[in-house]
Design an enzyme around this catalytic site. Structure first.
Site, mmCIF file in Angstrom:
data_model
loop_
_atom_site.group_PDB
_atom_site.id
_atom_site.type_symbol
_atom_site.label_atom_id
_atom_site.label_comp_id
_atom_site.label_asym_id
_atom_site.label_seq_id
_atom_site.Cartn_x
_atom_site.Cartn_y
_atom_site.Cartn_z
ATOM 1 N N LYS A 30 0.816 -1.219 0.000
ATOM 2 C CA LYS A 30 0.000 0.000 0.000
ATOM 3 C C LYS A 30 0.850 1.270 0.000
ATOM 4 O O LYS A 30 0.538 2.264 0.646
ATOM 5 C CB LYS A 30 -0.992 0.001 1.167
ATOM 6 N N HIS A 70 6.584 -7.362 -2.698
ATOM 7 C CA HIS A 70 6.573 -6.668 -1.411
ATOM 8 C C HIS A 70 7.671 -7.204 -0.492
ATOM 9 O O HIS A 70 7.748 -6.791 0.670
ATOM 10 C CB HIS A 70 5.221 -6.844 -0.711
ATOM 11 N N SER A 103 -3.527 3.111 5.194
ATOM 12 C CA SER A 103 -3.941 2.458 3.952
ATOM 13 C C SER A 103 -3.863 0.937 4.079
ATOM 14 O O SER A 103 -4.752 0.212 3.611
ATOM 15 C CB SER A 103 -3.048 2.943 2.802
#
Length: 301
Positions: free
Chosen positions: A53, A114, A144
């Protein structure tokens, strides 16, 4: 404010985390990590790395449009996770395995991850692959990520907001510590030829950052195409783009009734969610955890 996942009737369906080399990962990623670690990219492949995010999908769309000279139709050939495979993801269905998708694609490919720096397959560095890293200020990133975890049924149960803040600070969320993540890539950016971008810079002057990405990729497009890319990758345009907004992911995986995948895309939204006490606690912790590095984040207070 009433947060979206104080109570979950279906938390029993949530995926659990497992620790892999000191980093919590979703169990299906941890169980297949040997295959992920062994992945050998082509030297022409591009890696787009972020903490969850932090502007991942935005950057993927910019890159795709640059590589296709701003051709919006070409970039609607498939949803984002098909055009730009998520390296470490392993199901559950209908989410495609990143490694399986990559096997079907010819280089050059642009690949999402990620993973923190230390868990990125070494083949990326051995083959001198270009890497774009995007960092987002900690508080906005936390907010987020919280709303994303409310709607993402492949993630562990987020629990109530106050507990989530604590888990973020302790590095217990999937993909581990935000602090270690942003610092890991920052320290290696010169050694590994990593283009290190900031979400806040992209929001402030998207044209400047698109041009930076263009130069890094060693491609050339006209000023008119750059203007078009800036427009097409605005938050409003992408939120309405079914090939970029993850509306293709069905409800059993992403519960869009809880939150949209693309929620606000704003800088400073954290101020709407942190209590004064949480703000002070977080600020003190941030200063301690970031005291060993000078990364020029903005909009921290």
């Amino acid at each position: 404010m009433e947060f979206c996942c104080r109570h979950r009737e279906n938390s029993r369906d949530r995926v659990k985390s497992e620790w892999m080399r000191g980093v919590p990962l979703m169990s299906h990623i941890a169980e297949n990590f040997d295959s992920i670690w062994a992945f050998r990219p082509d030297p022409s492949d591009l890696l787009i790395a972020t903490y969850p995010k932090a502007g991942t999908t935005w950057t993927q769309e910019i890159v795709d449009l640059l590589l296709h000279n701003g051709d919006a139709d070409a970039c609607k050939r498939a949803p984002t996770p098909v055009r730009s495979p998520f390296l470490e993801i392993y199901g559950p269905p209908p989410i495609p395995s990143g490694l399986d998708l990559l096997k079907t694609m010819d280089p050059p490919r642009f690949i999402k991850t990620h993973l923190p720096f230390q868990l990125v397959p070494p083949g990326f560095w051995e083959n001198k692959c270009k890497t774009i890293y995007v960092a987002r200020n900690a508080r906005d990133n936390l907010v987020s990520y919280y709303f994303f975890d409310c709607m993402n049924m492949t993630q562990p149960e987020p629990g109530p907001w106050p507990e989530y803040v604590q888990k973020f600070m302790r590095g217990e969320l999937s993909w581990g510590s935000w602090y270690d993540h942003v610092k890991g890539y920052w320290r290696e950016k010169d050694n590994k030829n990593i283009l290190y971008l900031f979400y806040e810079d992209m929001k402030e002057n998207p044209r400047r950052e698109v041009e930076r990405i263009m130069r890094y990729l060693d491609v050339s497009v006209s000023d008119e195409v750059i203007s078009k890319i800036v427009e097409l990758t605005s938050f409003e345009k992408m939120k309405d783009n079914p090939m970029a907004n993850y509306s293709c992911i069905p409800a059993p995986v992403f519960d869009h009734s809880k939150s949209s995948f693309m929620r606000k895309g704003k800088v400073g939204d954290w101020k709407n969610h942190f209590t004064p006490q949480q703000q002070k606690m977080f600020e003190d912790d941030y200063k301690e955890q970031m005291k060993d590095v000078d990364i020029p984040f903005r909009n921290l207070i």
